[in-house]
Design a protein around this motif. Structure first.
Motif, mmCIF file in Angstrom:
data_model
loop_
_atom_site.group_PDB
_atom_site.id
_atom_site.type_symbol
_atom_site.label_atom_id
_atom_site.label_comp_id
_atom_site.label_asym_id
_atom_site.label_seq_id
_atom_site.Cartn_x
_atom_site.Cartn_y
_atom_site.Cartn_z
ATOM 1 N N CYS A 82 -26.852 -7.417 14.560
ATOM 2 C CA CYS A 82 -27.899 -6.727 13.801
ATOM 3 C C CYS A 82 -28.120 -5.312 14.335
ATOM 4 C CB CYS A 82 -29.215 -7.502 13.892
ATOM 5 S SG CYS A 82 -29.258 -9.068 12.995
ATOM 6 N N GLU A 83 -28.206 -5.189 15.651
ATOM 7 C CA GLU A 83 -28.511 -3.878 16.246
ATOM 8 C C GLU A 83 -27.408 -2.871 15.975
ATOM 9 O OE1 GLU A 83 -28.504 -0.619 18.970
ATOM 10 O OE2 GLU A 83 -27.050 -2.269 19.084
ATOM 11 N N ARG A 84 -26.146 -3.286 16.079
ATOM 12 C CA ARG A 84 -25.045 -2.348 15.854
ATOM 13 C C ARG A 84 -24.951 -1.928 14.387
ATOM 14 N NH1 ARG A 84 -23.720 1.068 18.661
ATOM 15 N NH2 ARG A 84 -25.947 0.871 18.878
ATOM 16 N N LEU A 85 -25.267 -2.841 13.463
ATOM 17 C CA LEU A 85 -25.262 -2.487 12.043
ATOM 18 C C LEU A 85 -26.443 -1.582 11.708
ATOM 19 C CD1 LEU A 85 -24.220 -5.879 10.409
ATOM 20 C CD2 LEU A 85 -22.833 -3.809 10.635
ATOM 21 N N ALA A 86 -27.621 -1.921 12.199
ATOM 22 C CA ALA A 86 -28.803 -1.096 11.927
ATOM 23 C C ALA A 86 -28.629 0.315 12.471
ATOM 24 C CB ALA A 86 -30.044 -1.753 12.517
ATOM 25 N N ALA A 87 -27.921 0.447 13.596
ATOM 26 C CA ALA A 87 -27.668 1.776 14.164
ATOM 27 C C ALA A 87 -26.815 2.629 13.244
ATOM 28 C CB ALA A 87 -26.988 1.634 15.516
ATOM 29 N N ARG A 88 -26.108 1.984 12.303
ATOM 30 C CA ARG A 88 -25.294 2.695 11.327
ATOM 31 C C ARG A 88 -25.942 2.689 9.950
ATOM 32 N NH1 ARG A 88 -22.170 0.689 15.355
ATOM 33 N NH2 ARG A 88 -20.161 1.664 15.813
ATOM 34 N N ASP A 89 -27.254 2.477 9.935
ATOM 35 C CA ASP A 89 -28.064 2.558 8.709
ATOM 36 C C ASP A 89 -27.805 1.418 7.725
ATOM 37 O OD1 ASP A 89 -29.233 4.937 9.638
ATOM 38 O OD2 ASP A 89 -27.600 6.129 8.819
ATOM 39 N N TRP A 90 -27.395 0.268 8.242
ATOM 40 C CA TRP A 90 -27.262 -0.906 7.385
ATOM 41 C C TRP A 90 -28.624 -1.582 7.238
ATOM 42 C CZ3 TRP A 90 -22.646 -4.083 6.047
ATOM 43 C CH2 TRP A 90 -21.457 -3.344 6.108
ATOM 44 N N GLU A 91 -28.817 -2.195 6.084
ATOM 45 C CA GLU A 91 -29.959 -3.078 5.862
ATOM 46 C C GLU A 91 -29.504 -4.495 6.195
ATOM 47 O OE1 GLU A 91 -32.966 -2.104 5.036
ATOM 48 O OE2 GLU A 91 -32.384 0.010 4.836
ATOM 49 N N VAL A 92 -30.213 -5.148 7.108
ATOM 50 C CA VAL A 92 -29.760 -6.439 7.629
ATOM 51 C C VAL A 92 -30.852 -7.486 7.461
ATOM 52 C CG1 VAL A 92 -28.817 -7.653 9.622
ATOM 53 C CG2 VAL A 92 -28.389 -5.199 9.354
ATOM 54 N N ALA A 93 -30.468 -8.606 6.855
ATOM 55 C CA ALA A 93 -31.352 -9.770 6.797
ATOM 56 C C ALA A 93 -30.844 -10.788 7.814
ATOM 57 C CB ALA A 93 -31.353 -10.378 5.404
ATOM 58 N N LEU A 94 -31.731 -11.235 8.693
ATOM 59 C CA LEU A 94 -31.376 -12.172 9.758
ATOM 60 C C LEU A 94 -31.956 -13.536 9.426
ATOM 61 C CD1 LEU A 94 -30.270 -12.837 12.594
ATOM 62 C CD2 LEU A 94 -32.443 -11.999 13.519
ATOM 63 N N LEU A 95 -31.091 -14.529 9.274
ATOM 64 C CA LEU A 95 -31.513 -15.880 8.936
ATOM 65 C C LEU A 95 -31.402 -16.770 10.169
ATOM 66 C CD1 LEU A 95 -29.698 -16.282 5.482
ATOM 67 C CD2 LEU A 95 -32.039 -15.512 5.924
ATOM 68 N N GLU A 96 -32.495 -17.462 10.486
ATOM 69 C CA GLU A 96 -32.540 -18.321 11.670
ATOM 70 C C GLU A 96 -33.233 -19.627 11.304
ATOM 71 O OE1 GLU A 96 -32.555 -20.409 14.832
ATOM 72 O OE2 GLU A 96 -31.477 -18.511 14.919
ATOM 73 N N ARG A 97 -32.614 -20.743 11.682
ATOM 74 C CA ARG A 97 -33.172 -22.050 11.303
ATOM 75 C C ARG A 97 -34.389 -22.444 12.132
ATOM 76 N NH1 ARG A 97 -28.275 -26.022 13.357
ATOM 77 N NH2 ARG A 97 -28.388 -25.551 15.586
ATOM 78 N N HIS A 98 -34.546 -21.892 13.320
ATOM 79 C CA HIS A 98 -35.684 -22.223 14.176
ATOM 80 C C HIS A 98 -36.882 -21.309 13.867
ATOM 81 C CE1 HIS A 98 -33.457 -25.057 16.639
ATOM 82 N NE2 HIS A 98 -32.472 -24.191 16.726
ATOM 83 N N PRO A 99 -38.069 -21.692 14.300
ATOM 84 C CA PRO A 99 -39.244 -20.858 14.047
ATOM 85 C C PRO A 99 -39.339 -19.632 14.946
ATOM 86 C CG PRO A 99 -39.894 -22.874 15.186
ATOM 87 C CD PRO A 99 -38.454 -23.031 14.830
ATOM 88 N N VAL A 100 -38.476 -19.548 15.965
ATOM 89 C CA VAL A 100 -38.470 -18.398 16.873
ATOM 90 C C VAL A 100 -37.032 -17.949 17.087
ATOM 91 C CG1 VAL A 100 -40.584 -19.065 18.098
ATOM 92 C CG2 VAL A 100 -38.361 -19.887 18.919
ATOM 93 N N THR A 101 -36.865 -16.724 17.561
ATOM 94 C CA THR A 101 -35.547 -16.234 17.935
ATOM 95 C C THR A 101 -35.175 -16.776 19.315
ATOM 96 O OG1 THR A 101 -36.489 -14.243 18.908
ATOM 97 C CG2 THR A 101 -35.875 -14.130 16.585
ATOM 98 N N ALA A 102 -33.894 -16.661 19.649
ATOM 99 C CA ALA A 102 -33.399 -17.098 20.972
ATOM 100 C C ALA A 102 -33.820 -18.521 21.283
ATOM 101 C CB ALA A 102 -33.887 -16.144 22.059
ATOM 102 N N ALA A 103 -33.684 -19.406 20.318
ATOM 103 C CA ALA A 103 -34.184 -20.770 20.488
ATOM 104 C C ALA A 103 -33.177 -21.691 21.164
ATOM 105 C CB ALA A 103 -34.576 -21.354 19.129
ATOM 106 N N GLU A 104 -31.916 -21.313 21.185
ATOM 107 C CA GLU A 104 -30.916 -22.215 21.753
ATOM 108 C C GLU A 104 -30.413 -21.660 23.090
ATOM 109 O OE1 GLU A 104 -28.246 -23.936 18.921
ATOM 110 O OE2 GLU A 104 -29.786 -24.078 17.380
ATOM 111 N N ALA A 105 -29.110 -21.443 23.268
ATOM 112 C CA ALA A 105 -28.620 -21.011 24.581
ATOM 113 C C ALA A 105 -29.233 -19.693 25.030
ATOM 114 C CB ALA A 105 -27.098 -20.895 24.547
ATOM 115 N N SER A 106 -29.611 -18.846 24.070
ATOM 116 C CA SER A 106 -30.221 -17.559 24.421
ATOM 117 C C SER A 106 -31.651 -17.696 24.919
ATOM 118 C CB SER A 106 -30.192 -16.616 23.215
ATOM 119 O OG SER A 106 -28.861 -16.349 22.829
#
Length: 629
Positions: free
Chosen positions: A262-286
């Motif tokens: 997401c960060e590398r695309l946004a840095a190039r002016d991309w519009e990014v939708a991030l889909l995550e199945r958990h209610p929070v980010t970094a919910a698994e190994a992260s």
């Protein structure tokens, strides 16, 4: 295996011009390096006019030296109100200067001082390979390949609009002007590319002509009456420019892999939708308490070592630009487990010959002093390595995306379909969760559910981390068949287990006991009195493949193009993720790739299918046999 780098030695001729002791040749004209760069290279290749109105313009240079042509081009770009949106500058240098020597050389050019200082402050660690550094908010990008031209030039993937031929004189350094080099330049040249050089040697003219360039002499710089300008002749079949991609993407998975993409695309002016199945980010190994980061050294400088080194150095550069990170470059020790490993570490360090700020070999006493605790073995010391809290990295990367990111949590993607020019993500009820022409699967082992790839031997590995009271005195990360971290928020992370075929999501006492055994091998006595039944810990599942390298790049899918993978990061997602995100964004934008072609191929999700196809073709040859060797 690349040769160890030999840095340039600071030397000057009688007239004060910087001179190479290796090639016995000056770095630039005695009449001035910046003025020569402007006349020969910038104006010789038709700049600034040729980049005006362009979204992106790429320069390829042979012979970075101490960066004068780069600095002059960067300054010309800054001075031009009609400049291209993004300037890509790729260059090669076999004998780079140290940062300290660069400061001496740059002092002669006060007009370039602000840019020169910024270059030095971002000067890469002097180890072989590609190094990517961004300036001016990412609008000026330097991809610097450190190594011999014969090894590095064939590894570039780019389309150069302008080519600066700035090696030492053909009589002094013929390898830089050889026919194979000229053929590589033709491969890397965009249609209509223009090359320029101060040399008018017959061998140079003929080499360019034989490679498909039309060369002509022009007025040279200062006392040199002539220079050479060459334009790539139209090919019988020109390469078609890639169709511009609409800058919209869906990224599935909000761990470190997805956040980095997401960060590398946004840095190039991309519009990014991030889909995550958990209610929070970094919910698994992260979501682990903390993890270690460090490079890898091997005596043969293997693909794994080279990729890890590139990713590690890229991560350090990127992390220093992020806000809100919880990390510490406290240093990391990789202790030798036995005599064979100690020998391998010594041979690896001798082969790479890195600067001491990158890696050193310490004996047990020296290792104990930097670690703060007594140790029974020595090993490799990485002074700039340490620990980082993965959740802070994910949050920092997502925050850096700004308004171009639309996170959508508690959205589990059940299916992906291709409709027209877009991918459609839906949940189990058929509700559309998002659509975009590009999808990046950054959801670990779950990626192959959405895009089945029978050739990819993906597996899930259970890893349990144990949290123990902060280990007294420990002030560096120590590895030895396991990991022990200094106290982070009062707790030291120890582990981790590596359980294949085990799907238990909850921490177990037997895994804690295994981690305490690892701790005993690393720091004897540090776990005394700790009860495995009472320890805190966390379980996460890592996705891996048999060659231990991540899967990064386009996924072959019969439904259509635009589907990419960024997964199978194993236990090294912390450092793989940033470079993987940069690689995918560069692919999508048609930019020079930040890695050697050989390393890009090593990450290709199609590599297992390609290997199987080659084996099948080999077996079909006359005389082939399936009998064991």
């Amino acid at each position: 295996m690349p040769e160890a780098l030999v840095p340039a030695r600071l030397a000057f001729g009688a007239d004060g011009t910087p001179r190479s002791a290796v090639y016995d040749d000056p770095y630039h004209s005695a009449e001035g390096g910046a003025a020569q760069a402007e006349h020969v290279f910038i104006h010789g290749t038709g700049l600034p006019g040729r980049w005006q109105g362009r979204e992106q313009f790429t320069v390829l240079e042979l012979g970075f030296g101490f960066g004068l042509a780069f600095l002059a081009t960067w300054q010309a770009w800054r001075d031009d109100p009609q400049r291209c949106g993004r300037l890509q500058f790729a260059s090669i240098e076999k004998h780079p200067f140290t940062e300290q020597d660069l400061a001496v050389l740059h002092a002669a050019y006060p007009a370039l001082a602000p840019l020169a200082e910024e270059l030095r402050s971002n000067w890469p660690t002097l180890v072989p390979g590609f190094h990517r550094v961004s300036f001016d908010g990412g609008r000026v990008v330097l991809t610097l390949a450190l190594g011999d031209v014969a090894d590095t030039l064939p590894q570039f993937t780019l389309a150069a609009d302008a080519i600066y031929l700035d090696g030492f004189a053909p009589a002094k350094n013929p390898a830089m002007w050889s026919q194979p080099v000229m053929r590589q330049l033709a491969r890397l040249a965009a249609p209509g590319a223009i090359a320029a050089t101060w040399s008018v040697a017959a061998a140079v003219r003929e080499g360019l002509r034989d490679a498909g360039f039309v060369a002509e002499k022009r007025r040279g710089f200062a006392r040199k009456s002539e220079m050479l300008v060459a334009q790539l002749a139209p090919r019988s079949v020109e390469r078609e420019a890639a169709a511009p991609v609409e800058r919209r993407a869906l990224v599935i998975g909000a761990g470190v892999a997805g956040a980095a993409a997401c960060e590398r695309l946004a840095a190039r002016d991309w519009e990014v939708a991030l889909l995550e199945r958990h209610p929070v980010t970094a919910a698994e190994a992260s979501g682990n308490h903390a993890g270690a980061f460090h490079p890898v050294l091997t005596p043969d400088d293997s693909l794994f070592a080279r990729l890890t080194r590139a990713a590690y150095l890229h991560a350090l550069r990127q992390w220093n630009t992020l806000e809100g990170l919880s990390w510490n470059q406290c240093g990391l020790l990789q202790l030798a487990r036995d005599g064979d490993e100690a020998s391998a570490q010594r041979r690896a360090l001798e082969a790479l010959a890195p600067p001491p700020g990158f890696a050193q070999l310490l004996d047990a006493v020296q290792a104990g002093k930097v670690a703060g605790v007594a140790l029974s073995a020595g090993g490799l010391w990485f002074p700039e390595s340490g620990w980082i809290q993965p959740r802070s990295l994910v949050n920092a990367l997502l925050a850096a995306c700004g308004a171009r990111l639309r996170p959508r949590l508690q959205r589990e993607v059940a299916s992906l379909s291709r409709e027209g020019d877009a991918w459609i993500a839906k949940d189990a009820r058929g509700t559309v969760l998002g659509e975009a022409p590009v999808v990046i699967l950054a959801n670990a082992a779950d990626a192959l559910r959405l895009s089945p790839q029978p050739s990819i031997p993906l597996r899930r590995v259970r890893g349990q981390l144990s949290l123990v009271p902060g280990i007294a005195g420990l002030r560096a990360v120590v590895l030895r068949g396991g990991m022990a971290l200094p106290a982070v928020d009062g707790l030291s992370a120890v582990g981790a287990s590596y359980d294949i075929g085990d799907e238990d999501p909850l921490p177990r006492a037997d895994s804690h006991a295994g981690n305490l055994e690892r701790l005993e091998r690393i720091l004897p006595g540090a776990g005394a009195g700790l009860d495995p039944e009472r320890l805190e810990g966390r379980v996460a599942f890592r996705a891996t493949v048999r060659d231990r390298l991540p899967l990064v790049g386009a996924l072959g899918d019969p439904r259509g193009p635009g589907l990419y993978g960024a997964f199978a990061y194993g236990s090294r997602g912390l450092i793989w993720a940033g470079l993987a995100g940069e690689l995918m964004a560069s692919m999508l934008e048609g930019e020079p790739l930040p890695l050697e072609r050989k390393l890009v191929a090593a990450l290709d999700p199609a590599r297992f299918a390609l290997r199987a196809a080659r084996r099948g073709a080999s077996a079909a040859l006359p005389g082939a046999t399936n009998a064991p060797a």
